[in-house]
Scaffold this motif. Structure first.
Motif, PDB file in Angstrom:
ATOM      1  N   MET A 217     -30.387  41.144 -66.085  1.00 56.70           N
ATOM      2  CA  MET A 217     -30.259  39.680 -65.691  1.00 56.70           C
ATOM      3  C   MET A 217     -31.291  39.108 -66.976  1.00 56.70           C
ATOM      4  N   ASN A 218     -30.915  38.107 -67.504  1.00 57.26           N
ATOM      5  CA  ASN A 218     -31.912  37.548 -68.517  1.00 57.26           C
ATOM      6  C   ASN A 218     -32.731  36.476 -67.738  1.00 57.26           C
ATOM      7  N   GLU A 219     -33.650  35.974 -68.703  1.00 57.61           N
ATOM      8  CA  GLU A 219     -34.897  35.327 -68.058  1.00 57.61           C
ATOM      9  C   GLU A 219     -34.376  33.840 -67.482  1.00 57.61           C
ATOM     10  N   GLU A 220     -33.459  33.434 -68.134  1.00 53.40           N
ATOM     11  CA  GLU A 220     -32.962  31.958 -67.557  1.00 53.40           C
ATOM     12  C   GLU A 220     -32.224  32.387 -66.019  1.00 53.40           C
ATOM     13  N   LYS A 221     -31.538  33.519 -65.987  1.00 57.30           N
ATOM     14  CA  LYS A 221     -30.830  33.812 -64.578  1.00 57.30           C
ATOM     15  C   LYS A 221     -31.925  34.145 -63.701  1.00 57.30           C
ATOM     16  N   LYS A 222     -33.004  34.808 -64.155  1.00 63.94           N
ATOM     17  CA  LYS A 222     -33.932  35.171 -63.151  1.00 63.94           C
ATOM     18  C   LYS A 222     -34.669  33.900 -62.699  1.00 63.94           C
ATOM     19  N   LYS A 223     -35.087  33.131 -63.359  1.00 68.35           N
ATOM     20  CA  LYS A 223     -35.744  31.729 -63.037  1.00 68.35           C
ATOM     21  C   LYS A 223     -34.858  31.051 -62.043  1.00 68.35           C
ATOM     22  N   ALA A 224     -33.642  31.071 -62.420  1.00 71.75           N
ATOM     23  CA  ALA A 224     -32.402  30.120 -61.729  1.00 71.75           C
ATOM     24  C   ALA A 224     -32.364  30.923 -60.234  1.00 71.75           C
ATOM     25  N   PHE A 225     -32.225  32.081 -60.168  1.00 71.82           N
ATOM     26  CA  PHE A 225     -32.392  33.260 -59.024  1.00 71.82           C
ATOM     27  C   PHE A 225     -33.499  32.732 -58.170  1.00 71.82           C
ATOM     28  N   GLN A 226     -34.671  32.694 -58.714  1.00 70.31           N
ATOM     29  CA  GLN A 226     -35.831  32.499 -58.021  1.00 70.31           C
ATOM     30  C   GLN A 226     -35.831  31.041 -57.471  1.00 70.31           C
ATOM     31  N   ALA A 227     -35.647  30.007 -58.260  1.00 79.46           N
ATOM     32  CA  ALA A 227     -35.422  28.691 -57.671  1.00 79.46           C
ATOM     33  C   ALA A 227     -34.530  28.727 -56.662  1.00 79.46           C
ATOM     34  N   LEU A 228     -33.263  29.312 -56.673  1.00 80.62           N
ATOM     35  CA  LEU A 228     -32.307  29.267 -55.711  1.00 80.62           C
ATOM     36  C   LEU A 228     -32.934  30.125 -54.168  1.00 80.62           C
ATOM     37  N   LYS A 229     -33.686  31.045 -54.517  1.00 78.26           N
ATOM     38  CA  LYS A 229     -34.440  31.622 -53.407  1.00 78.26           C
ATOM     39  C   LYS A 229     -35.317  30.815 -52.906  1.00 78.26           C
ATOM     40  N   THR A 230     -36.157  29.934 -53.404  1.00 82.97           N
ATOM     41  CA  THR A 230     -37.113  28.819 -52.919  1.00 82.97           C
ATOM     42  C   THR A 230     -36.128  27.929 -52.219  1.00 82.97           C
ATOM     43  N   SER A 231     -35.213  27.375 -52.939  1.00 83.09           N
ATOM     44  CA  SER A 231     -34.489  26.297 -52.253  1.00 83.09           C
ATOM     45  C   SER A 231     -33.647  26.831 -50.931  1.00 83.09           C
ATOM     46  N   LYS A 232     -33.482  27.993 -50.996  1.00 80.86           N
ATOM     47  CA  LYS A 232     -32.942  28.518 -49.579  1.00 80.86           C
ATOM     48  C   LYS A 232     -34.050  28.520 -48.421  1.00 80.86           C
ATOM     49  N   GLY A 233     -35.031  28.677 -48.855  1.00 76.93           N
ATOM     50  CA  GLY A 233     -36.295  28.839 -47.854  1.00 76.93           C
ATOM     51  C   GLY A 233     -36.650  27.379 -47.209  1.00 76.93           C
ATOM     52  N   GLN A 234     -36.554  26.368 -48.613  1.00 78.12           N
ATOM     53  CA  GLN A 234     -36.486  24.787 -48.133  1.00 78.12           C
ATOM     54  C   GLN A 234     -35.597  24.552 -47.275  1.00 78.12           C
ATOM     55  N   ILE A 235     -34.368  24.988 -47.683  1.00 80.63           N
ATOM     56  CA  ILE A 235     -33.224  24.340 -46.562  1.00 80.63           C
ATOM     57  C   ILE A 235     -33.424  24.957 -45.130  1.00 80.63           C
ATOM     58  N   GLU A 236     -34.054  26.149 -45.082  1.00 82.84           N
ATOM     59  CA  GLU A 236     -33.853  26.493 -43.762  1.00 82.84           C
ATOM     60  C   GLU A 236     -35.021  25.888 -42.970  1.00 82.84           C
ATOM     61  N   GLY A 237     -36.071  25.534 -43.939  1.00 81.56           N
ATOM     62  CA  GLY A 237     -37.259  24.680 -43.266  1.00 81.56           C
ATOM     63  C   GLY A 237     -36.775  23.391 -42.868  1.00 81.56           C
ATOM     64  N   ILE A 238     -35.721  22.705 -43.942  1.00 86.13           N
ATOM     65  CA  ILE A 238     -35.350  21.505 -43.294  1.00 86.13           C
ATOM     66  C   ILE A 238     -34.519  21.472 -41.966  1.00 86.13           C
ATOM     67  N   MET A 239     -33.697  22.497 -41.969  1.00 79.66           N
ATOM     68  CA  MET A 239     -32.859  22.577 -40.599  1.00 79.66           C
ATOM     69  C   MET A 239     -33.747  22.786 -39.484  1.00 79.66           C
ATOM     70  N   LYS A 240     -34.864  23.298 -39.463  1.00 75.86           N
ATOM     71  CA  LYS A 240     -35.841  23.788 -38.563  1.00 75.86           C
ATOM     72  C   LYS A 240     -36.530  22.378 -38.176  1.00 75.86           C
ATOM     73  N   MET A 241     -36.840  21.414 -39.363  1.00 74.64           N
ATOM     74  CA  MET A 241     -37.263  20.157 -39.133  1.00 74.64           C
ATOM     75  C   MET A 241     -36.442  19.268 -38.194  1.00 74.64           C
TER      76      MET A 241
END
Length: 90
Positions: free
Chosen positions: A1-25
């Motif tokens: 996995m190249n650097e751009e994909k690694k960064k994109a994957f991390q951003a998606l993991k973070t957004s997944k956590g945010q979305i779960e938090g939003i659902m809880k809110m």
């Protein structure tokens, strides 16, 4: 996995956590403006991930296609995608 994909994957993991938090809110009946601000933050991460993936595509897939005289198809793909991005109203 190249650097751009690694960064994109991390951003998606973070957004997944945010979305779960939003659902809880929402379940907890939190203030609408607070929920909306969190949705905006999640959208920003999704946009960041998309741009990183597109950067990777341009730097690798499109570049390789032009080197092998098949770049026009990749340009058409990019134009279709840009059309989708620019025509979104929400």
């Amino acid at each position: 996995m190249n650097e751009e994909k690694k960064k994109a994957f991390q951003a998606l993991k973070t957004s997944k956590g945010q979305i779960e938090g939003i659902m809880k809110m929402i379940e907890d009946g939190r203030y609408c403006i607070d929920i909306s601000n969190q949705i905006i933050a999640a959208q920003a991460l999704l946009k960041k991930a998309n741009l990183l993936i597109l950067k990777q595509h341009l730097n690798h897939c499109v570049k390789d296609a032009f080197l092998h005289n098949s770049g026009e198809e990749k340009v058409d793909e990019i134009m279709t995608l840009l059309g989708k991005l620019l025509n979104k109203n929400g």
